[in-house]
Write a protein that holds these residues in place. Structure first.
Motif, PDB file in Angstrom:
ATOM      1  N   VAL A 158       0.841  -1.204   0.000  1.00  0.00           N
ATOM      2  CA  VAL A 158       0.000   0.000   0.000  1.00  0.00           C
ATOM      3  C   VAL A 158       0.874   1.251   0.000  1.00  0.00           C
ATOM      4  N   LEU A 159       1.913   1.234   0.798  1.00  0.00           N
ATOM      5  CA  LEU A 159       2.858   2.341   0.867  1.00  0.00           C
ATOM      6  C   LEU A 159       3.504   2.575  -0.492  1.00  0.00           C
ATOM      7  N   GLY A 160       4.000   1.515  -1.092  1.00  0.00           N
ATOM      8  CA  GLY A 160       4.659   1.629  -2.394  1.00  0.00           C
ATOM      9  C   GLY A 160       3.723   2.091  -3.493  1.00  0.00           C
ATOM     10  N   VAL A 161       2.498   1.569  -3.495  1.00  0.00           N
ATOM     11  CA  VAL A 161       1.511   1.981  -4.506  1.00  0.00           C
ATOM     12  C   VAL A 161       1.205   3.471  -4.349  1.00  0.00           C
ATOM     13  N   ALA A 162       0.993   3.916  -3.115  1.00  0.00           N
ATOM     14  CA  ALA A 162       0.694   5.334  -2.881  1.00  0.00           C
ATOM     15  C   ALA A 162       1.835   6.223  -3.366  1.00  0.00           C
ATOM     16  N   LEU A 163       3.070   5.826  -3.088  1.00  0.00           N
ATOM     17  CA  LEU A 163       4.213   6.621  -3.535  1.00  0.00           C
ATOM     18  C   LEU A 163       4.349   6.607  -5.057  1.00  0.00           C
ATOM     19  N   ALA A 164       4.164   5.448  -5.670  1.00  0.00           N
ATOM     20  CA  ALA A 164       4.282   5.353  -7.125  1.00  0.00           C
ATOM     21  C   ALA A 164       3.193   6.175  -7.810  1.00  0.00           C
ATOM     22  N   ILE A 165       1.975   6.105  -7.291  1.00  0.00           N
ATOM     23  CA  ILE A 165       0.882   6.901  -7.871  1.00  0.00           C
ATOM     24  C   ILE A 165       1.179   8.390  -7.713  1.00  0.00           C
ATOM     25  N   HIS A 166       1.672   8.768  -6.551  1.00  0.00           N
ATOM     26  CA  HIS A 166       1.993  10.175  -6.305  1.00  0.00           C
ATOM     27  C   HIS A 166       3.165  10.631  -7.172  1.00  0.00           C
ATOM     28  N   GLY A 167       4.079   9.743  -7.472  1.00  0.00           N
ATOM     29  CA  GLY A 167       5.236  10.082  -8.290  1.00  0.00           C
ATOM     30  C   GLY A 167       4.990   9.997  -9.786  1.00  0.00           C
ATOM     31  N   TRP A 168       3.922   9.313 -10.193  1.00  0.00           N
ATOM     32  CA  TRP A 168       3.655   9.107 -11.622  1.00  0.00           C
ATOM     33  C   TRP A 168       3.572  10.416 -12.414  1.00  0.00           C
ATOM     34  N   PRO A 169       2.788  11.406 -11.970  1.00  0.00           N
ATOM     35  CA  PRO A 169       2.763  12.661 -12.742  1.00  0.00           C
ATOM     36  C   PRO A 169       4.132  13.336 -12.805  1.00  0.00           C
ATOM     37  N   LYS A 170       4.924  13.184 -11.763  1.00  0.00           N
ATOM     38  CA  LYS A 170       6.261  13.795 -11.740  1.00  0.00           C
ATOM     39  C   LYS A 170       7.206  13.082 -12.710  1.00  0.00           C
ATOM     40  N   ILE A 171       7.064  11.770 -12.835  1.00  0.00           N
ATOM     41  CA  ILE A 171       7.887  11.018 -13.790  1.00  0.00           C
ATOM     42  C   ILE A 171       7.531  11.426 -15.216  1.00  0.00           C
ATOM     43  N   ALA A 212      12.652   1.280   6.691  1.00  0.00           N
ATOM     44  CA  ALA A 212      14.079   1.584   6.564  1.00  0.00           C
ATOM     45  C   ALA A 212      14.876   0.823   7.621  1.00  0.00           C
ATOM     46  N   ILE A 213      14.281   0.626   8.784  1.00  0.00           N
ATOM     47  CA  ILE A 213      14.952  -0.106   9.862  1.00  0.00           C
ATOM     48  C   ILE A 213      14.741  -1.605   9.729  1.00  0.00           C
ATOM     49  N   ARG A 214      13.538  -2.030   9.464  1.00  0.00           N
ATOM     50  CA  ARG A 214      13.180  -3.448   9.488  1.00  0.00           C
ATOM     51  C   ARG A 214      13.459  -4.172   8.180  1.00  0.00           C
ATOM     52  N   GLY A 215      13.344  -3.489   7.066  1.00  0.00           N
ATOM     53  CA  GLY A 215      13.517  -4.159   5.778  1.00  0.00           C
ATOM     54  C   GLY A 215      12.201  -4.698   5.258  1.00  0.00           C
ATOM     55  N   GLY A 216      12.290  -5.484   4.216  1.00  0.00           N
ATOM     56  CA  GLY A 216      11.100  -5.923   3.491  1.00  0.00           C
ATOM     57  C   GLY A 216      10.389  -7.145   4.019  1.00  0.00           C
ATOM     58  N   ASN A 217      10.928  -7.872   4.907  1.00  0.00           N
ATOM     59  CA  ASN A 217      10.450  -9.116   5.511  1.00  0.00           C
ATOM     60  C   ASN A 217      10.550 -10.280   4.529  1.00  0.00           C
ATOM     61  N   ARG A 218      10.045 -11.417   4.947  1.00  0.00           N
ATOM     62  CA  ARG A 218      10.242 -12.639   4.146  1.00  0.00           C
ATOM     63  C   ARG A 218       9.458 -12.636   2.838  1.00  0.00           C
ATOM     64  N   HIS A 219       8.495 -11.724   2.705  1.00  0.00           N
ATOM     65  CA  HIS A 219       7.707 -11.616   1.476  1.00  0.00           C
ATOM     66  C   HIS A 219       8.250 -10.474   0.618  1.00  0.00           C
ATOM     67  N   SER A 220       9.527 -10.544   0.278  1.00  0.00           N
ATOM     68  CA  SER A 220      10.150  -9.485  -0.519  1.00  0.00           C
ATOM     69  C   SER A 220      11.162 -10.101  -1.472  1.00  0.00           C
ATOM     70  N   LEU A 221      11.515  -9.345  -2.493  1.00  0.00           N
ATOM     71  CA  LEU A 221      12.578  -9.810  -3.380  1.00  0.00           C
ATOM     72  C   LEU A 221      13.915  -9.839  -2.653  1.00  0.00           C
ATOM     73  N   ASP A 222      14.091  -8.923  -1.697  1.00  0.00           N
ATOM     74  CA  ASP A 222      15.316  -8.967  -0.894  1.00  0.00           C
ATOM     75  C   ASP A 222      15.481 -10.339  -0.260  1.00  0.00           C
ATOM     76  N   ALA A 223      14.413 -10.855   0.335  1.00  0.00           N
ATOM     77  CA  ALA A 223      14.452 -12.176   0.977  1.00  0.00           C
ATOM     78  C   ALA A 223      14.608 -13.282  -0.060  1.00  0.00           C
ATOM     79  N   ARG A 224      13.930 -13.139  -1.180  1.00  0.00           N
ATOM     80  CA  ARG A 224      13.989 -14.161  -2.236  1.00  0.00           C
ATOM     81  C   ARG A 224      15.404 -14.338  -2.761  1.00  0.00           C
ATOM     82  N   GLY A 235       9.650  -5.068  -2.811  1.00  0.00           N
ATOM     83  CA  GLY A 235      10.544  -5.392  -1.701  1.00  0.00           C
ATOM     84  C   GLY A 235      11.987  -5.584  -2.134  1.00  0.00           C
ATOM     85  N   LEU A 236      12.438  -4.764  -3.061  1.00  0.00           N
ATOM     86  CA  LEU A 236      13.813  -4.832  -3.537  1.00  0.00           C
ATOM     87  C   LEU A 236      14.538  -3.567  -3.082  1.00  0.00           C
ATOM     88  N   LEU A 237      15.693  -3.751  -2.468  1.00  0.00           N
ATOM     89  CA  LEU A 237      16.417  -2.619  -1.880  1.00  0.00           C
ATOM     90  C   LEU A 237      15.487  -1.833  -0.959  1.00  0.00           C
TER      91      LEU A 237
END
Length: 159
Positions: free
Chosen positions: A44-57, A142-154, A96-98
């Motif tokens: 949800v966090l990532g979608v909100a940021l991507a939607i908010h950034g889309w017009p800027k991109i 930023a502190i916890r990371g992406g958890n086990r359901h992330s590409l980082d974990a994969r 969940g990457l980087l």
């Protein structure tokens, strides 16, 4: 398996490892939903940021005046940087990457919006409230990371 469950049960505690749940039967529910709830929050966090950034991109130099008004010179550098951070930071959080650097970079953007609303526009807390909440959630990732359901974990590597 039992050791993992008891470790997860300890993680669920809101205070410390020695705090027992009032309803112990909920421990399994909490343990089973812990990772999924963090996944949903991160997406949800990532979608909100991507939607908010889309017009800027789509118009990376469209915020030159705004970023210069905030004191970020040259605007031709900071406007595309803002667009890139919001949009691609959101995409990285979704998958969940980087996760940690993406969350940290977008948290900085949100802290600037806190300043913008609270100080520059003089709206105080009521104007900055959403940015404060989003920045706090980003600090968490930023502190916890992406958890086990992330590409980082994969891929088995985290920043």
């Amino acid at each position: 398996m039992a050791t993992h469950f008891h470790e997860r049960q300890k993680d669920i505690s809101m205070t410390d490892k020695n705090t027992a749940l009032i309803i112990p039967g909920l421990a399994r529910v909490y343990a089973s939903l812990d990772g999924v709830s963090l996944l949903v929050l991160r997406i949800v966090l990532g979608v909100a940021l991507a939607i908010h950034g889309w017009p800027k991109i789509n118009d990376p130099f469209g915020a030159v005046g705004m970023v210069e008004q905030l004191g970020f010179y040259p605007g031709v550098l900071f406007s595309p940087l803002l667009a890139t951070t919001e949009f691609f930071g959101g995409i990285l959080l979704i998958v969940g990457l980087l996760t940690r650097p993406a969350a940290f970079a977008t948290m900085i953007v949100l802290l600037v919006t806190v300043w913008f609303h609270w100080i520059t526009l003089g709206q105080g807390y009521s104007g900055a409230e959403k940015s404060i909440l989003w920045a706090a959630i980003l600090l968490f990732f930023a502190i916890r990371g992406g958890n086990r359901h992330s590409l980082d974990a994969r891929i088995g590597r985290e920043f």
